[in-house]
Design an enzyme around this catalytic site. Structure first.
Site, PDB file in Angstrom:
ATOM      1  N   ASN A 127       0.873  -1.184   0.000  1.00 28.98           N
ATOM      2  CA  ASN A 127       0.000   0.000   0.000  1.00 28.98           C
ATOM      3  C   ASN A 127       0.907   1.231   0.000  1.00 28.98           C
ATOM      4  OD1 ASN A 127      -1.841   2.010   0.459  1.00 28.98           O
ATOM      5  ND2 ASN A 127      -2.309   1.414   2.572  1.00 28.98           N
ATOM      6  N   GLU A 147      -7.189   4.083   7.720  1.00 29.77           N
ATOM      7  CA  GLU A 147      -6.961   5.521   7.483  1.00 29.77           C
ATOM      8  C   GLU A 147      -8.201   6.148   6.835  1.00 29.77           C
ATOM      9  OE1 GLU A 147      -3.165   5.190   5.487  1.00 29.77           O
ATOM     10  OE2 GLU A 147      -2.281   4.543   7.384  1.00 29.77           O
ATOM     11  N   GLU A 198      -5.653  -5.734  10.096  1.00 29.23           N
ATOM     12  CA  GLU A 198      -4.663  -4.690  10.345  1.00 29.23           C
ATOM     13  C   GLU A 198      -4.983  -3.981  11.663  1.00 29.23           C
ATOM     14  OE1 GLU A 198      -2.653  -3.329   6.537  1.00 29.23           O
ATOM     15  OE2 GLU A 198      -4.430  -2.114   6.734  1.00 29.23           O
ATOM     16  N   SER A 220       3.044  -2.706  10.200  1.00 35.33           N
ATOM     17  CA  SER A 220       4.499  -2.678  10.381  1.00 35.33           C
ATOM     18  C   SER A 220       5.196  -3.981   9.979  1.00 35.33           C
ATOM     19  CB  SER A 220       4.841  -2.285  11.822  1.00 35.33           C
ATOM     20  OG  SER A 220       4.326  -1.002  12.103  1.00 35.33           O
TER      21      SER A 220
HETATM   22  C1  PEP Z   1      -1.019  -0.228   5.710  1.00 37.02           C
HETATM   23  O1  PEP Z   1      -0.924   0.890   5.226  1.00 37.02           O
HETATM   24  O2  PEP Z   1      -1.987  -0.955   5.416  1.00 37.02           O
HETATM   25  C2  PEP Z   1       0.008  -0.682   6.659  1.00 37.02           C
HETATM   26  C3  PEP Z   1      -0.106  -1.865   7.192  1.00 37.02           C
HETATM   27  O3  PEP Z   1       1.039   0.189   6.912  1.00 37.02           O
HETATM   28  P1  PEP Z   1       2.430  -0.156   7.659  1.00 37.02           P
HETATM   29  O4  PEP Z   1       2.966  -1.411   7.036  1.00 37.02           O
HETATM   30  O5  PEP Z   1       3.289   1.029   7.393  1.00 37.02           O
HETATM   31  O6  PEP Z   1       2.128  -0.362   9.095  1.00 37.02           O
END
Ligand code: PEP
Length: 261
Positions: free
Chosen positions: A9, A97, A167, A213
């Protein structure tokens, strides 16, 4: 056997000129293989140019967002129908988000899932709890509610096309990853609720990703867990790490892993 997925993403990063260069690099460096899939979710403005670069490659392209109507007076929006007509076959739906910053609620998310499926776009439905919910032991209940509302009235024959990304909000962009057991526990719960809504056979086929992450150090151990079929990767998707994660996943032998629900 569920095919693993490494999805990136890009969020609101990279203009079309930069995106073309990254797409060329991914095309050259991510090895073709039949055991896993790579998908990149790019900003709307990059969709067309990136799909031109990647059209002869195995890397798939997805949108980060679309509106649930097909066309009309919705200034600033793009539709699932427009995506399909541009050759885009994947879209994120309900990323935290978008839920938090842009007020997307469960009803809108449900409409988007239905619209994506109507246009043969694979929705990647994102769900996840915040820190307070985790600390108050509300995670399972909350995730079950998110899945049930997002899939309300979605028929069995379409549900198998959906991909789900677990997530946890507290792990997105924070450097704090859910450990492999925490992530597995919730991915298993997601599979269980899919079994309740539909049936066990369908639940065992749907791909469930972990996001939050993910990086080169933690990817392998997360993706080896029984109910985790790969990752949705934000920050690290714009680094060399992404190429290594995508190439490593096809080296890992998941063949002996039992599928259970
Ligand atoms: C995301 O944007 O879905 C995400 C998991 O971001 P990150 O890997 O930076 O935590």
């Amino acid at each position: 056997m569920r095919k693993k997925i490494v999805a990136g993403n890009w969020k609101m990063n990279k203009n079309p000129f930069e995106a073309i260069e990254i797409a060329k690099k991914l095309k050259n460096e991510i090895k073709n293989n039949n055991d896993s899939e790579t998908i990149i979710f790019v900003p709307s403005i990059d969709l067309f140019c990136v799909s031109e670069i990647l059209k002869a490659s195995q890397i798939k392209i997805g949108a980060q967002n679309f509106y649930f109507e097909n066309n009309g007076a919705y200034t600033g929006e793009i539709s699932a129908q427009m995506l399909k007509e541009t050759g885009i076959n994947y879209a994120l739906v309900g990323h935290s988000e978008r839920r938090i910053l842009f007020g997307e609620n469960d009803e809108m998310i449900n409409k988007k899932i239905a619209r994506a499926l109507e246009h043969q776009i694979t929705p990647v439905l994102c769900v996840g709890e915040n820190l307070q919910q985790r600390e108050n032991n509300l995670t399972t209940e909350f995730i079950r509610m998110q899945i049930k509302s997002a899939l309300k009235n979605i028929k069995l024959k379409n549900a198998g096309k959906i991909i789900i990304a677990y997530e946890p909000i507290w792990a997105i962009g924070t450097g704090k990853t859910a450990d492999k057991n925490q992530a597995q526990e919730i991915c298993y719960e997601i599979r269980k609720v899919l079994g309740e809504i539909y049936n066990l056979n369908l639940a065992s086929q749907i791909r469930i990703l972990y996001g939050g992450s993910v990086n080169l150090k933690n990817a392998d151990e997360l993706f080896e867990m029984q109910d985790i079929d790969g990752g949705l990767i934000g920050g690290a998707s714009l680094k060399e790490d992404f190429i290594s994660i995508a190439n490593n996943i096809c080296k890992t032998n998941f063949a002996d892993m039992e599928i259970h629900v």
